[in-house]
Design an enzyme around this catalytic site. Sequence first.
Site, PDB file in Angstrom:
ATOM      1  N   HIS A  90      82.284  41.220  17.507  1.00  0.00           N
ATOM      2  CA  HIS A  90      83.522  41.957  17.241  1.00  0.00           C
ATOM      3  C   HIS A  90      83.240  43.351  16.663  1.00  0.00           C
ATOM      4  O   HIS A  90      82.681  43.467  15.573  1.00  0.00           O
ATOM      5  CB  HIS A  90      84.346  41.134  16.242  1.00  0.00           C
ATOM      6  CG  HIS A  90      85.671  41.711  15.920  1.00  0.00           C
ATOM      7  ND1 HIS A  90      86.023  42.113  14.647  1.00  0.00           N
ATOM      8  CD2 HIS A  90      86.754  41.954  16.695  1.00  0.00           C
ATOM      9  CE1 HIS A  90      87.254  42.552  14.652  1.00  0.00           C
ATOM     10  NE2 HIS A  90      87.729  42.478  15.879  1.00  0.00           N
TER      11      HIS A  90
ATOM     12  N   HIS B 160      88.422  51.621  16.033  1.00  0.00           N
ATOM     13  CA  HIS B 160      89.497  50.645  15.837  1.00  0.00           C
ATOM     14  C   HIS B 160      90.842  51.298  15.526  1.00  0.00           C
ATOM     15  O   HIS B 160      91.835  51.046  16.210  1.00  0.00           O
ATOM     16  CB  HIS B 160      89.144  49.649  14.730  1.00  0.00           C
ATOM     17  CG  HIS B 160      90.219  48.633  14.533  1.00  0.00           C
ATOM     18  ND1 HIS B 160      91.258  48.805  13.640  1.00  0.00           N
ATOM     19  CD2 HIS B 160      90.453  47.449  15.149  1.00  0.00           C
ATOM     20  CE1 HIS B 160      92.066  47.767  13.707  1.00  0.00           C
ATOM     21  NE2 HIS B 160      91.607  46.929  14.613  1.00  0.00           N
TER      22      HIS B 160
HETATM   23  O1  G3P Z   1      90.302  41.624  20.057  1.00  0.00           O
HETATM   24  C1  G3P Z   1      90.342  40.791  18.946  1.00  0.00           C
HETATM   25  C2  G3P Z   1      90.616  41.537  17.668  1.00  0.00           C
HETATM   26  O2  G3P Z   1      89.760  42.627  17.636  1.00  0.00           O
HETATM   27  C3  G3P Z   1      92.042  41.996  17.548  1.00  0.00           C
HETATM   28  O3  G3P Z   1      92.341  42.542  16.298  1.00  0.00           O
HETATM   29  O4  G3P Z   1      92.750  44.401  14.743  1.00  0.00           O
HETATM   30  O5  G3P Z   1      90.440  43.509  15.016  1.00  0.00           O
HETATM   31  O6  G3P Z   1      91.499  44.856  16.824  1.00  0.00           O
HETATM   32  P1  G3P Z   1      91.714  43.885  15.712  1.00  0.00           P
HETATM   33 CA    CA Z   2      89.883  44.767  18.505  1.00  0.00          CA
END
Ligand code: G3P
Ligand code: CA
Length: 243
Positions: A8, A50
């Site tokens: 992630h 992000h």
């Molecule tokens: O794609 C999964 C996750 O990344 C979604 O939430 O806020 O971390 O982009 P966020």
């Molecule tokens: Ca994400």
Amino acid sequence: MGSRILAHRGASAYAPENTMPAFQLALEQEADGVELDVHLSKDGELIVMHDERVDRTTNATGFIKDYTLQELKAFDASCGKEGYAGASIPTLAEVYSLFRGTEKIINVEIKTDIIVYPDICGKLLALEDAMGMNGRIIYSSFNHYTVCEMLRARPSAKVGLLYMSMIVSPWDYARSLKAACLHPHFITLANTPNMAAECGKLGIETNVWTVDDAEKIDQLSKMGVTSIITNKPDLARTVVFGK
Ligand code: G3P
Ligand code: CA
């Protein structure tokens, strides 16, 4: 076969999120792929970050959309992580260059839930084609109109619906939109009755986020989710594959 492990924002528990060192570390930790977030700069470049604003993860302030690529490149994106001073904001093309020679999967989250960037889907598909990344990309978004736009532009695109509300029978919703994947928050998935079985029957992928706890990773893996999206790909690998 165990669940796929997607890092992630790269291996972001250890290296600054959504930077080249975090993606490189995900490779070294043998993740099956990475998740990342994309926006457009003032001059229309695909930027990996992000937030809509640069404030939290760089030494600058303001919106990505108000800076050119050249201006964004001057910012320090080390996010306060020791040992990474000078890490810069990557373009999506730079990340694709790192993964091009591998078989890794890239989950590109299209960040249009607050700012709807003009023709971002067209730009993503053009880059995928130009860099020969076809078949390796999962496009996801919390903006399901963006997901539909992607499918209109390319019906064969692999797309994922991001959500964290308790949708009833989300597999029917996915099927109605012709989305290949559901991307629920891990608590949402755990509380949805028959999720793995129903998605399994329809061939819909369940790519769950963001799980860094060994016990939960183990439970989700045993439930048979397709992918575990985690900030700690090394931990997930140990739990899922015992190595
Ligand atoms: O794609 C999964 C996750 O990344 C979604 O939430 O806020 O971390 O982009 P966020
Ligand atoms: Ca994400």
